[in-house]
Design an enzyme around this catalytic site. Structure first.
Site, PDB file in Angstrom:
ATOM      1  N   HIS A 126     -27.389   4.848  24.291  1.00  0.00           N
ATOM      2  CA  HIS A 126     -28.396   5.464  23.162  1.00  0.00           C
ATOM      3  C   HIS A 126     -27.767   5.037  21.725  1.00  0.00           C
ATOM      4  CE1 HIS A 126     -29.311   8.125  26.287  1.00  0.00           C
ATOM      5  NE2 HIS A 126     -28.732   9.100  25.890  1.00  0.00           N
ATOM      6  N   CYS A 145     -25.715  14.110  25.355  1.00  0.00           N
ATOM      7  CA  CYS A 145     -25.053  12.791  25.089  1.00  0.00           C
ATOM      8  C   CYS A 145     -25.604  12.165  23.544  1.00  0.00           C
ATOM      9  CB  CYS A 145     -25.642  11.975  26.189  1.00  0.00           C
ATOM     10  SG  CYS A 145     -27.545  11.952  26.582  1.00  0.00           S
ATOM     11  N   SER A 198     -31.032   6.103  31.578  1.00  0.00           N
ATOM     12  CA  SER A 198     -30.085   6.636  32.361  1.00  0.00           C
ATOM     13  C   SER A 198     -29.509   8.033  31.926  1.00  0.00           C
ATOM     14  CB  SER A 198     -28.835   5.647  32.426  1.00  0.00           C
ATOM     15  OG  SER A 198     -28.254   5.583  31.056  1.00  0.00           O
ATOM     16  N   GLY A 199     -29.955   8.346  30.811  1.00  0.00           N
ATOM     17  CA  GLY A 199     -29.961   9.910  30.474  1.00  0.00           C
ATOM     18  C   GLY A 199     -30.824  10.802  31.314  1.00  0.00           C
TER      19      GLY A 199
END
Ligand code: A2P
Length: 341
Positions: free
Chosen positions: A243, A129, A159-160
């Site tokens: 991010h 990501c 959430s990653g």
């Protein structure tokens, strides 16, 4: 029969659900779609385009007749089924890190290096990501002025790290506010009102695996020389989604702020949000739930001669995972690189 036959491997997961959301508005002509999970979720119902689907336990025979498998079920699951998927004549678009650095597996950010899809042998990998959002910004700048050196610091949302990590940030924050004690489980250090300079495990060189993914995947996607100096510090921050990245990039050819802005304003998938007089720049809560990669704070870097510094923010579940997975599948169909396209 017309259209492609899809399977979503990991349809019940955080990213799998987001893949289904993105697919709702996709240009892919879908003939059929299968929702696959482990035995745990088999029998559950999933709704797609207003129709209810029963989730099926994954077994090799489920891939027969499937043209594209969109997978987000972890590296070990992808490794377990890759041979069955390829044998069935399907293309695996994989979100995990399982095959990203393999030579004959294209690592693709749709809109940045679509041509690499032509060399696929049944597997296409979706980058990490933090790399993904960076590529849509760097590719057009690299085409114009050639990257010489790259310094990236990431501020990565929880959430990653999955649903459990998101739940822990909420629960821990509530506990802190109430003055209650809290046992950290999903992170190596407390996450509430804190930040953690470790994502994934450490490698022998003192960098984390997450940091080395940015270094190695960037080189692969942009076809940079192996000795291109790239460094990264990846930090987990108490943010739910999106991010952020502080990026400093030095170029071979002259590139000033005005030209950088001009290039990025035309770039695919990128929005320039940069007006400091009016305090306009991207933040994670603003970009959450949105598709584009946002760039702000574009300025001449003070530490290197011909370099630009900027702040890059994007929804890690969208461009960092589900959106790019679906875009890759769309490109495979457009470029007729899959069966039934
Ligand atoms: P299940 O719901 O049955 O556990 P997340 O990253 O949000 O935890 O989601 C992981 C996804 O991958 C889920 O849909 C999960 O299904 C699926 N999954 C995990 N292990 C396997 C496996 N061995 N085979 C197929 N799907 C798997």
């Amino acid at each position: 029969m017309s259209g492609v036959n899809l399977a979503v491997l990991g349809a019940t997961g955080v990213v799998g659900s987001e893949i289904l959301n993105v697919l709702e508005n996709s240009s892919i002509p879908i003939n059929s779609i299968k929702m696959l999970s482990s035995a745990r979720s088999a029998g559950k119902k999933v709704t797609f385009k207003g129709k209810e689907y029963t989730v099926i336990e994954t077994t090799p025979k489920e891939f027969e007749g499937v043209d594209i498998v969109l997978a987000s079920a972890g590296a070990s699951t992808s490794k377990m089924y890759v041979d069955d998927i390829v044998k069935a004549g399907a293309v695996l678009v994989d979100n995990s890190s399982a095959f990203r650095m393999e030579k004959d597996v294209p690592l693709v950010i749709a809109g940045a290096n679509d041509e690499d899809l032509k060399m696929h042998h049944g597997v296409v990998a979706n980058p990490n990501c933090s790399t993904s959002q960076l590529m849509l910004v760097l590719k057009p700048l690299h085409e114009y002025a050639k990257i010489k050196r790259l310094v990236v610091s990431t501020y990565q949302a929880v959430s990653g790290a999955g649903k459990a990590a998101m739940d822990e940030l909420r629960a821990h924050t509530e506990a802190e506010i109430k003055g209650e004690s809290f046992e950290t489980k999903a992170f190596v250090k407390p996450i509430a009102f804190n930040l953690i300079p470790q994502i994934d495990v450490f490698c022998d060189n003192g960098y984390t695996k997450e940091e080395m993914k940015v270094v190695n995947e960037t080189k692969k996607i942009l076809h940079l020389a192996e000795n291109t100096p790239i460094t990264c510090t990846a930090v987990r921050v108490p943010v739910f989604v999106s991010h952020s990245e502080a990026v400093t990039v030095e170029f071979e050819k002259p590139l000033d702020v005005a030209k950088t802005r001009e290039i990025l304003e035309k770039a695919y998938g990128v929005i320039v949000m940069d007006d400091i007089e009016n305090k306009v720049y991207p933040t994670p809560t603003f970009t959450a739930g949105k598709d584009p990669v946002y760039v702000g704070r574009i300025r001449k870097d003070l530490a290197f001669d011909n370099a630009i510094s900027m702040f890059v923010v994007a929804d890690n579940l969208r461009i960092g995972a589900a959106l790019n997975t679906v875009r890759i599948a769309e490109k495979l169909v457009e470029m007729k690189l899959v069966r039934n396209a």
